[in-house]
Structure formats: C-alpha cells, structure tokens
Design a protein around this motif. Structure first.
Motif, PDB file in Angstrom:
ATOM      1  N   ASN A  49     -16.494  -9.119  -9.288  1.00 14.86           N
ATOM      2  CA  ASN A  49     -16.664  -7.951  -8.418  1.00 14.86           C
ATOM      3  C   ASN A  49     -15.542  -7.814  -7.388  1.00 14.86           C
ATOM      4  OD1 ASN A  49     -17.660 -10.325  -7.164  1.00 14.86           O
ATOM      5  ND2 ASN A  49     -18.862  -9.137  -5.716  1.00 14.86           N
ATOM      6  N   ILE A  50     -14.424  -8.503  -7.594  1.00 13.62           N
ATOM      7  CA  ILE A  50     -13.302  -8.490  -6.645  1.00 13.62           C
ATOM      8  C   ILE A  50     -12.107  -7.763  -7.271  1.00 13.62           C
ATOM      9  CG2 ILE A  50     -11.808  -9.870  -5.173  1.00 13.62           C
ATOM     10  CD1 ILE A  50     -14.843 -10.277  -4.663  1.00 13.62           C
ATOM     11  N   THR A  51     -11.596  -6.735  -6.573  1.00 13.02           N
ATOM     12  CA  THR A  51     -10.393  -6.025  -7.003  1.00 13.02           C
ATOM     13  C   THR A  51      -9.313  -6.190  -5.936  1.00 13.02           C
ATOM     14  OG1 THR A  51     -11.688  -4.364  -8.195  1.00 13.02           O
ATOM     15  CG2 THR A  51      -9.407  -3.794  -7.652  1.00 13.02           C
ATOM     16  N   ALA A  52      -8.188  -6.768  -6.327  1.00 13.65           N
ATOM     17  CA  ALA A  52      -7.059  -6.926  -5.416  1.00 13.65           C
ATOM     18  C   ALA A  52      -6.094  -5.760  -5.616  1.00 13.65           C
ATOM     19  CB  ALA A  52      -6.345  -8.247  -5.678  1.00 13.65           C
ATOM     20  N   ILE A  53      -5.676  -5.155  -4.506  1.00 13.85           N
ATOM     21  CA  ILE A  53      -4.774  -3.998  -4.557  1.00 13.85           C
ATOM     22  C   ILE A  53      -3.499  -4.352  -3.793  1.00 13.85           C
ATOM     23  CG2 ILE A  53      -4.485  -1.546  -4.034  1.00 13.85           C
ATOM     24  CD1 ILE A  53      -7.547  -1.299  -4.041  1.00 13.85           C
ATOM     25  N   GLU A  54      -2.404  -4.433  -4.537  1.00 13.49           N
ATOM     26  CA  GLU A  54      -1.103  -4.788  -3.977  1.00 13.49           C
ATOM     27  C   GLU A  54      -0.408  -3.505  -3.516  1.00 13.49           C
ATOM     28  OE1 GLU A  54       2.173  -7.841  -5.675  1.00 13.49           O
ATOM     29  OE2 GLU A  54       1.938  -6.012  -6.852  1.00 13.49           O
ATOM     30  N   VAL A  55      -0.219  -3.368  -2.211  1.00  9.91           N
ATOM     31  CA  VAL A  55       0.326  -2.143  -1.620  1.00  9.91           C
ATOM     32  C   VAL A  55       1.808  -2.321  -1.321  1.00  9.91           C
ATOM     33  CG1 VAL A  55       0.192  -0.544   0.333  1.00  9.91           C
ATOM     34  CG2 VAL A  55      -1.909  -1.506  -0.635  1.00  9.91           C
ATOM     35  N   ASP A  56       2.602  -1.368  -1.742  1.00  8.69           N
ATOM     36  CA  ASP A  56       4.036  -1.393  -1.466  1.00  8.69           C
ATOM     37  C   ASP A  56       4.250  -0.905  -0.031  1.00  8.69           C
ATOM     38  OD1 ASP A  56       6.749  -1.584  -1.656  1.00  8.69           O
ATOM     39  OD2 ASP A  56       7.005   0.083  -3.058  1.00  8.69           O
ATOM     40  N   GLY A  57       4.052  -1.812   0.925  1.00  9.35           N
ATOM     41  CA  GLY A  57       4.156  -1.467   2.346  1.00  9.35           C
ATOM     42  C   GLY A  57       3.835  -2.668   3.200  1.00  9.35           C
ATOM     43  N   THR A  58       3.497  -2.425   4.475  1.00  8.96           N
ATOM     44  CA  THR A  58       3.183  -3.484   5.434  1.00  8.96           C
ATOM     45  C   THR A  58       1.679  -3.621   5.604  1.00  8.96           C
ATOM     46  OG1 THR A  58       3.151  -1.982   7.338  1.00  8.96           O
ATOM     47  CG2 THR A  58       5.294  -2.905   6.687  1.00  8.96           C
ATOM     48  N   PHE A  59       1.267  -4.626   6.372  1.00  9.90           N
ATOM     49  CA  PHE A  59      -0.155  -4.750   6.685  1.00  9.90           C
ATOM     50  C   PHE A  59      -0.656  -3.518   7.428  1.00  9.90           C
ATOM     51  CE2 PHE A  59      -3.363  -5.797   9.926  1.00  9.90           C
ATOM     52  CZ  PHE A  59      -4.435  -6.059   9.078  1.00  9.90           C
ATOM     53  N   ASP A  60       0.157  -2.985   8.325  1.00  9.15           N
ATOM     54  CA  ASP A  60      -0.263  -1.785   9.047  1.00  9.15           C
ATOM     55  C   ASP A  60      -0.539  -0.631   8.086  1.00  9.15           C
ATOM     56  OD1 ASP A  60      -0.097  -3.031  11.529  1.00  9.15           O
ATOM     57  OD2 ASP A  60       2.009  -2.524  11.779  1.00  9.15           O
ATOM     58  N   ASP A  61       0.254  -0.511   7.015  1.00  6.11           N
ATOM     59  CA  ASP A  61      -0.022   0.501   5.992  1.00  6.11           C
ATOM     60  C   ASP A  61      -1.375   0.245   5.342  1.00  6.11           C
ATOM     61  OD1 ASP A  61       2.404   2.003   6.180  1.00  6.11           O
ATOM     62  OD2 ASP A  61       3.444   0.432   5.072  1.00  6.11           O
ATOM     63  N   CYS A  62      -1.652  -1.013   5.025  1.00  3.63           N
ATOM     64  CA  CYS A  62      -2.937  -1.362   4.409  1.00  3.63           C
ATOM     65  C   CYS A  62      -4.095  -1.014   5.340  1.00  3.63           C
ATOM     66  CB  CYS A  62      -2.981  -2.851   4.068  1.00  3.63           C
ATOM     67  SG  CYS A  62      -1.775  -3.366   2.837  1.00  3.63           S
ATOM     68  N   GLN A  63      -3.943  -1.353   6.609  1.00  2.00           N
ATOM     69  CA  GLN A  63      -4.989  -1.066   7.575  1.00  2.00           C
ATOM     70  C   GLN A  63      -5.172   0.441   7.750  1.00  2.00           C
ATOM     71  OE1 GLN A  63      -6.374  -3.751  11.005  1.00  2.00           O
ATOM     72  NE2 GLN A  63      -4.681  -2.608  11.868  1.00  2.00           N
ATOM     73  N   ARG A  64      -4.056   1.187   7.733  1.00  6.37           N
ATOM     74  CA  ARG A  64      -4.139   2.655   7.836  1.00  6.37           C
ATOM     75  C   ARG A  64      -4.889   3.237   6.644  1.00  6.37           C
ATOM     76  NH1 ARG A  64      -1.124   5.951   5.139  1.00  6.37           N
ATOM     77  NH2 ARG A  64       0.511   4.394   4.768  1.00  6.37           N
ATOM     78  N   LEU A  65      -4.604   2.736   5.445  1.00  4.52           N
ATOM     79  CA  LEU A  65      -5.285   3.233   4.250  1.00  4.52           C
ATOM     80  C   LEU A  65      -6.790   2.980   4.328  1.00  4.52           C
ATOM     81  CD1 LEU A  65      -2.767   2.044   1.497  1.00  4.52           C
ATOM     82  CD2 LEU A  65      -3.182   4.408   2.233  1.00  4.52           C
ATOM     83  N   VAL A  66      -7.171   1.810   4.799  1.00  7.23           N
ATOM     84  CA  VAL A  66      -8.596   1.492   4.936  1.00  7.23           C
ATOM     85  C   VAL A  66      -9.257   2.423   5.943  1.00  7.23           C
ATOM     86  CG1 VAL A  66     -10.218  -0.254   5.764  1.00  7.23           C
ATOM     87  CG2 VAL A  66      -8.391  -0.907   4.206  1.00  7.23           C
ATOM     88  N   LYS A  67      -8.631   2.607   7.090  1.00 10.27           N
ATOM     89  CA  LYS A  67      -9.196   3.490   8.108  1.00 10.27           C
ATOM     90  C   LYS A  67      -9.301   4.924   7.599  1.00 10.27           C
ATOM     91  CE  LYS A  67      -7.728   0.896  12.201  1.00 10.27           C
ATOM     92  NZ  LYS A  67      -6.865   0.883  13.421  1.00 10.27           N
ATOM     93  N   THR A  68      -8.288   5.379   6.852  1.00  8.72           N
ATOM     94  CA  THR A  68      -8.318   6.733   6.305  1.00  8.72           C
ATOM     95  C   THR A  68      -9.482   6.901   5.337  1.00  8.72           C
ATOM     96  OG1 THR A  68      -5.912   6.892   6.511  1.00  8.72           O
ATOM     97  CG2 THR A  68      -6.988   8.496   5.075  1.00  8.72           C
ATOM     98  N   ALA A  69      -9.718   5.877   4.517  1.00  9.36           N
ATOM     99  CA  ALA A  69     -10.840   5.929   3.574  1.00  9.36           C
ATOM    100  C   ALA A  69     -12.169   6.047   4.309  1.00  9.36           C
ATOM    101  CB  ALA A  69     -10.826   4.695   2.675  1.00  9.36           C
ATOM    102  N   PHE A  70     -12.312   5.308   5.399  1.00 10.93           N
ATOM    103  CA  PHE A  70     -13.562   5.364   6.156  1.00 10.93           C
ATOM    104  C   PHE A  70     -13.777   6.733   6.810  1.00 10.93           C
ATOM    105  CE2 PHE A  70     -13.343   0.571   6.519  1.00 10.93           C
ATOM    106  CZ  PHE A  70     -14.409   0.370   5.656  1.00 10.93           C
ATOM    107  N   MET A  71     -12.709   7.449   7.025  1.00  5.20           N
ATOM    108  CA  MET A  71     -12.825   8.781   7.639  1.00  5.20           C
ATOM    109  C   MET A  71     -12.872   9.906   6.606  1.00  5.20           C
ATOM    110  SD  MET A  71     -10.439   8.478  11.080  1.00  5.20           S
ATOM    111  CE  MET A  71      -8.969   7.805  10.292  1.00  5.20           C
ATOM    112  N   ASP A  72     -12.820   9.556   5.328  1.00  5.76           N
ATOM    113  CA  ASP A  72     -12.783  10.544   4.245  1.00  5.76           C
ATOM    114  C   ASP A  72     -14.200  10.879   3.803  1.00  5.76           C
ATOM    115  OD1 ASP A  72     -12.460  11.991   1.905  1.00  5.76           O
ATOM    116  OD2 ASP A  72     -10.833  10.750   1.147  1.00  5.76           O
ATOM    117  N   ASP A  73     -14.733  11.965   4.325  1.00  7.85           N
ATOM    118  CA  ASP A  73     -16.113  12.339   4.014  1.00  7.85           C
ATOM    119  C   ASP A  73     -16.307  12.659   2.536  1.00  7.85           C
ATOM    120  OD1 ASP A  73     -16.919  11.995   6.650  1.00  7.85           O
ATOM    121  OD2 ASP A  73     -16.462  14.072   7.201  1.00  7.85           O
TER     122      ASP A  73
END
Length: 435
Positions: free
Chosen positions: A178-202
């Motif tokens: 049940n674990i999916t690893a997603i390798e992002v071409d960017g920085t940790f801040d990019d990863c954190q931004r993507l997560v926050k954006t998902a949480f705000m995506d109604d």
C-alpha cells in the motif's frame, strides 16, 4: 478535547476529524484548546515509568476518552516498544538516541503512533484513506513503514530526486503493498508545496479522501513529546537536575512537541533550536523578521526546510510574542564545514559516531551550554543511514544494523513526476480505487 485552527481559533474540530483531515477546513494547523499541567504524582513516578507508560500518562489528556483509556494504554505500549537511551558523549553532554526503532530515525515514534490511531479511526469508514506525505529524508521511511500493510490506508511519499541518501530512499521505495513512492524532479519545498496544493484541491478531494502524516498532523507530532519526558527522567537517574536540551530542527514539529511538554510542566531550563544553513528561525529569533526562503541542500538533508510549517504552532504556544519565545528558545545555525568537523572531532575524542543531524545538535548544545547545566541533544538518526558522509569523515566503516541491511537488498519501485501539480494528480487518481 476540541482542536482549533492556527488560522482562526473559531474553526474547531473533534479529535477524529482533526486526525483524519490533517488540516483544518481553513487550511490552518490544528492545536489543542487546552494544554494541561501534569500533577505532582506524575513527576514522582516518572523516573521509574516505561516509555509506553509515559506515553499513556502524557498523551491521554489529548486522545482520551475518544479512545478508551484501556485501549489507549495498549496502543502506547505497542507504539513505543523500543529503547530511547540517554548515552554520555562527554561528562557534560548526553545523546538521546532516538534511532532504535524500525527505520533508525526519531520519526518512528510519531509515525508508529499515528498509524495506530489512524487505523482505529478509519477501520469502520468503508472507504480508503490516502495518506499524502512529503519527505526530505526520514519522514518518508518512518511513515511508510508505520503504515505498511494497514488495511484501508494508502500512502504516497513524495521526495526530491537525488536529494535524500541512498539508504533513506531504499527504506520507502522498496516496500510495495500500500506504499507508493513518488520521485519529484525538484526540492523538498516543491514536494511540500505539491502536498499542500492537493489538500486545498476540492475537486481532487471529491475523488479520494486525503490526510497527512507529516508533522502537520497533530497525531504525528504530539507523541514526540514522550521522549522529552523520558530524557528528563533518565537525566534525573544520572544525578542531573538542571537540563538544557538541543533539538536539530527542520520543519519544527519536533521542537513544538518539546515545547508542549514544557507547557505541561517539564522543567527544562532552555531549548536550543539548531538548524543547518536553512536558518529562517534563528534569524527570526535574532531580528524579529520571519522570512521564508528557498531551501538549501546540506549534508543534514532531513533539515533542509526553507519554510517550516510548524513554526506557527510555536508562535501560538507563546501567543505570538517574540520575547516570550526567546525566553525559552534560542537559535543556532551550523554550517556544512562545522557539521563535518564536529563528526570528526567527536569521533576522535570520544569514539562516538554522529550522523550529520546529530552533529548539528552536539555542536549547538556545546556552544550554548551554561556553567551548571547538563546538555542533551537529540540524536535523530543512526549514522549508518548516511554512510557517504560519515564514513568519509571518520575514515572508517559504520556498522549497519541488520534491519537496515534488509532494506538495502530491496528493489526500488517509484513513480516519477515533475514539480508540476498536474503530474501528481494523475498519479494519485491512478491509485484512487486501491484499498
């Protein structure tokens, strides 16, 4: 107990919704309405308590009666089932070794607790819960292993390509299930931004139930207070009465937990917030100007955070009064050269092997140690997780624990994504039906 949003105290939630949702409806972080002061009989019994019992006695105020006390005591016994020893490094400085759990990092403590709480709260919902987490290193492995095989919970770990150690990467990219690893071409801040954006995506949330296992989730950071009480108990047993504590800090959930323990009565003299070159908080403590910045890659990669999410919680604890924060917390920046030289000098003088994050903690507490105080720094990860750095500095092999060798033999399985949010959505929706 109710939990309020750091954005608006009138936005409140019960415990179950706060844990499952991760963020408040207004995108703020949850904080407990009340932080109780522990009674005298707790402090009398503390030196002889097991770690599980410390967890029960301190955390029950936040998680019971929503979780019945008998069930909660069993939960804390299971979650906190490995040693956290206070090991002398010098006659005045001790290392609180938080790396004896399954993934050899301090985040095992919060992740194992959260996984058990989440499993209890979601077992009757019928729908899969999707845990979305960004990691700069150890969070990904701790969360992935904590939730591995938990029925009804899918975990998506986002991490910056090429910016975590090979050992850290293996610990969450080789698990499957049940674990999916997603390798992002960017920085940790990019990863954190993507997560926050998902949480705000109604729109996305109409298709899948999302929650967080980062330290923004209150059931991830609150259990971390347990080892602060344990550190003090062990110091008392060693005859130390005045303690100063250093916390290597990245996203600041760890220090937040320590400061909540302080508010509950833990008699720590001072806390040192030690950062690497990403020194947003030390600058704030010195100047009063809080200015997030792009993260900078360092050997202490788990602390490479340029916009620490949890610092707002620390501000809440002290009513946004800088003078009150400074009365309890002082900040120290440790540069890369000092990380290397500290690992080298400590190994040469004492034989103790530090990882890069522990080196930051050791240097900072040594620099800030008062005449009468005993210094404790949090050793947040096993040095064997950073062989590329540590072995080159000490010119010696670091012994690998058996559980670490098992990860290294695994086959890497990842999804690749750019730093564009659309890539993440495609991957998430592709797994949305999995239970």
């Amino acid at each position: 107990m109710q939990y309020y949003s750091t954005n608006n105290p009138s936005v409140k939630s019960d415990l179950k919704r706060a844990v499952i949702n991760g963020l408040a409806a207004d995108k703020g972080l949850f904080m407990p309405e009340l932080i109780p002061v522990l009674p005298d009989d707790f402090w009398k019994a503390l030196p002889d308590m097991s770690l599980g019992e410390i967890g029960f006695q301190t955390l029950k105020h936040f998680f019971c009666p929503e979780i019945p006390e008998d069930e909660f005591r069993q939960l804390t016994t299971e979650a906190f089932n490995f040693p956290i020893p206070l090991v002398p490094v010098t006659d005045r400085i001790g290392s609180l070794e938080l790396f004896h759990g399954p993934t050899l990092a301090f985040k095992d403590i919060g992740a194992r607790f959260l996984a058990r709480v989440m499993a209890r709260f979601t077992k009757d919902t019928g729908a899969a819960v999707n845990v979305l987490v960004a990691t700069s290193g150890d969070t990904g492995s701790a969360v992935a292993n904590g939730f591995l095989g938990v029925e009804g919970v899918n975990v998506f770990v986002l991490y910056p390509k090429g910016l975590v150690s090979d050992v850290q990467e293996k610990q969450f990219t080789t698990l499957g299930q049940n674990i999916t690893a997603i390798e992002v071409d960017g920085t940790f801040d990019d990863c954190q931004r993507l997560v926050k954006t998902a949480f705000m995506d109604d729109e996305l949330k109409k298709s899948m139930q999302l929650t967080s296992a980062n330290s923004i989730n209150l059931a991830r950071f609150l259990p971390q207070m347990v080892y602060y009480f344990s550190a003090y108990a062990q110091a008392l047993k060693q005859g130390r009465k005045e303690v100063k504590l250093c916390v290597p800090s990245g996203n600041f959930g760890n220090l937040t937990a320590g400061l909540i323990a302080y508010k509950m009565g833990l008699p720590i003299k001072r806390f040192v917030a030690a950062t690497n070159c990403n020194d947003i908080v030390p600058k704030y403590l010195n100047t009063g100007n809080y200015q997030p910045a792009p993260s900078i890659a360092t050997p202490a990669n788990a602390m490479d955070v340029g916009d620490p999410s949890n610092f707002v919680r620390i501000q809440e604890l002290f009513h946004h009064k800088l003078s009150d924060i400074k009365a309890v917390v002082e900040g120290v920046k440790v540069d890369n050269d000092t990380i290397y030289s500290t690992i080298r000098s400590v190994f040469k003088t004492s034989g103790y092997v530090l990882d890069p994050h522990g080196a930051i903690g050791y240097h900072a507490i040594k620099d800030k140690l008062d005449t009468n105080a005993y210094g404790i720094f949090l050793a947040t990860a096993h040095p064997a997780k950073f062989p590329e750095t540590v072995e080159e500095v000490i010119q010696q092999k670091v012994e690998q624990p058996e559980r670490l060798k098992a990860f290294l033999d695994g086959q890497k399985q990842v999804e690749s994504a750019s730093a564009d949010y659309g890539d993440l959505v495609k991957i998430l929706l592709g797994h949305a039906g999995r239970k």
